[in-house]
Motif scaffolding. Structure first.
Motif, PDB file in Angstrom:
ATOM      1  N   GLU A  80      17.389  99.090  -6.992  1.00 38.41           N
ATOM      2  CA  GLU A  80      18.210  98.438  -6.592  1.00 38.41           C
ATOM      3  C   GLU A  80      19.636  98.147  -5.165  1.00 38.41           C
ATOM      4  O   GLU A  80      20.294  97.770  -5.031  1.00 38.41           O
ATOM      5  CB  GLU A  80      19.370  99.202  -8.213  1.00 38.41           C
ATOM      6  N   LEU A  81      19.328  99.785  -4.540  1.00 32.01           N
ATOM      7  CA  LEU A  81      20.126  99.538  -3.695  1.00 32.01           C
ATOM      8  C   LEU A  81      19.088  98.671  -2.865  1.00 32.01           C
ATOM      9  O   LEU A  81      20.737  98.301  -2.235  1.00 32.01           O
ATOM     10  CB  LEU A  81      20.507 101.008  -3.455  1.00 32.01           C
ATOM     11  N   LYS A  82      18.755  99.064  -2.078  1.00 32.25           N
ATOM     12  CA  LYS A  82      18.472  97.729  -1.187  1.00 32.25           C
ATOM     13  C   LYS A  82      18.247  96.709  -1.912  1.00 32.25           C
ATOM     14  O   LYS A  82      18.285  95.473  -0.718  1.00 32.25           O
ATOM     15  CB  LYS A  82      16.289  98.167  -2.000  1.00 32.25           C
ATOM     16  N   ASN A  83      17.861  95.906  -3.058  1.00 29.74           N
ATOM     17  CA  ASN A  83      18.341  94.231  -2.896  1.00 29.74           C
ATOM     18  C   ASN A  83      19.321  94.461  -3.235  1.00 29.74           C
ATOM     19  O   ASN A  83      20.090  93.304  -2.455  1.00 29.74           O
ATOM     20  CB  ASN A  83      18.149  94.380  -4.266  1.00 29.74           C
ATOM     21  N   ILE A  86      19.991  93.879   1.029  1.00 30.02           N
ATOM     22  CA  ILE A  86      19.193  92.830   1.546  1.00 30.02           C
ATOM     23  C   ILE A  86      20.287  91.417   1.439  1.00 30.02           C
ATOM     24  O   ILE A  86      20.441  91.015   2.202  1.00 30.02           O
ATOM     25  CB  ILE A  86      17.734  92.183   0.514  1.00 30.02           C
ATOM     26  N   SER A  87      20.549  91.693  -0.055  1.00 29.25           N
ATOM     27  CA  SER A  87      21.678  90.232  -0.235  1.00 29.25           C
ATOM     28  C   SER A  87      22.546  90.517   0.872  1.00 29.25           C
ATOM     29  O   SER A  87      23.081  89.393   1.048  1.00 29.25           O
ATOM     30  CB  SER A  87      22.366  90.432  -1.693  1.00 29.25           C
ATOM     31  N   LYS A  88      22.832  91.694   1.748  1.00 28.55           N
ATOM     32  CA  LYS A  88      24.659  91.614   2.915  1.00 28.55           C
ATOM     33  C   LYS A  88      23.914  91.619   3.796  1.00 28.55           C
ATOM     34  O   LYS A  88      24.305  91.884   5.400  1.00 28.55           O
ATOM     35  CB  LYS A  88      25.251  93.058   2.178  1.00 28.55           C
ATOM     36  N   LYS A  89      21.959  91.817   4.194  1.00 28.16           N
ATOM     37  CA  LYS A  89      22.059  90.611   4.837  1.00 28.16           C
ATOM     38  C   LYS A  89      21.325  92.611   6.148  1.00 28.16           C
ATOM     39  O   LYS A  89      21.071  92.096   6.771  1.00 28.16           O
ATOM     40  CB  LYS A  89      23.076  90.055   5.770  1.00 28.16           C
ATOM     41  N   ILE A  93      13.057  99.313   7.641  1.00 28.95           N
ATOM     42  CA  ILE A  93      11.320  98.982   8.638  1.00 28.95           C
ATOM     43  C   ILE A  93      10.737  99.388   7.233  1.00 28.95           C
ATOM     44  O   ILE A  93       9.422  99.712   7.496  1.00 28.95           O
ATOM     45  CB  ILE A  93      11.762  99.866   9.281  1.00 28.95           C
ATOM     46  N   THR A  94      10.871 100.055   5.794  1.00 29.03           N
ATOM     47  CA  THR A  94      10.027  99.830   5.162  1.00 29.03           C
ATOM     48  C   THR A  94       9.646  99.046   4.318  1.00 29.03           C
ATOM     49  O   THR A  94      10.591  98.205   3.838  1.00 29.03           O
ATOM     50  CB  THR A  94       9.839 101.006   4.382  1.00 29.03           C
ATOM     51  N   ASP A  95       8.594  98.893   3.290  1.00 28.35           N
ATOM     52  CA  ASP A  95       7.911  98.079   2.108  1.00 28.35           C
ATOM     53  C   ASP A  95       8.250  98.512   1.135  1.00 28.35           C
ATOM     54  O   ASP A  95       8.053  97.955   0.293  1.00 28.35           O
ATOM     55  CB  ASP A  95       6.234  97.452   2.582  1.00 28.35           C
ATOM     56  N   LEU A  96       8.832  99.716   1.078  1.00 27.76           N
ATOM     57  CA  LEU A  96       8.736 100.469  -0.589  1.00 27.76           C
ATOM     58  C   LEU A  96      10.430 100.020  -1.676  1.00 27.76           C
ATOM     59  O   LEU A  96      11.527  99.533  -0.255  1.00 27.76           O
ATOM     60  CB  LEU A  96       8.587 101.737  -1.218  1.00 27.76           C
TER      61      LEU A  96
END
Length: 96
Positions: A80-83, A86-89, A93-96
């Motif tokens: 959730e934090l990553k999404n 990401i929405s904030k640009k 470096i990880t794909d998890l």
């Protein structure tokens, strides 16, 4: 469970002292270790790998390398934090 070590010194910290500290907690993690020494700060990490998909290499840095983190924890809501980031640009470096 992984382990962390570190210290602050008015004199320049040394990797030798930090390495001795992380060697002392080797029982906390034999799968890897990381060290960071700069200015007055020394941070170290021992890794116990519980998830083969996660490398767990530390210390961690932000893209500008002006924030350094060592952690002995798991972020359970990382997706959730990553999404949100990401929405904030922000870039990862990880794909998890």
């Amino acid at each position: 469970m992984s382990g962390i070590a570190g210290y602050y010194s008015n004199n320049k910290p040394t990797k030798k002292v930090l390495k001795a500290m992380t060697d002392r907690i080797e029982h906390r993690g034999k799968d890897g270790e990381g060290h960071y020494v700069e200015d007055n700060i020394a941070l170290g990490h021992r890794l116990l790998q519980t998830n083969k998909k996660v490398k767990g290499e530390q210390p961690l840095f932000n893209k500008d390398k002006d924030i350094i983190v060592v952690s002995d924890s798991v972020i359970n809501n990382y997706k959730e934090l990553k999404n949100e980031l990401i929405s904030k640009k922000h870039k990862f470096i990880t794909d998890l």
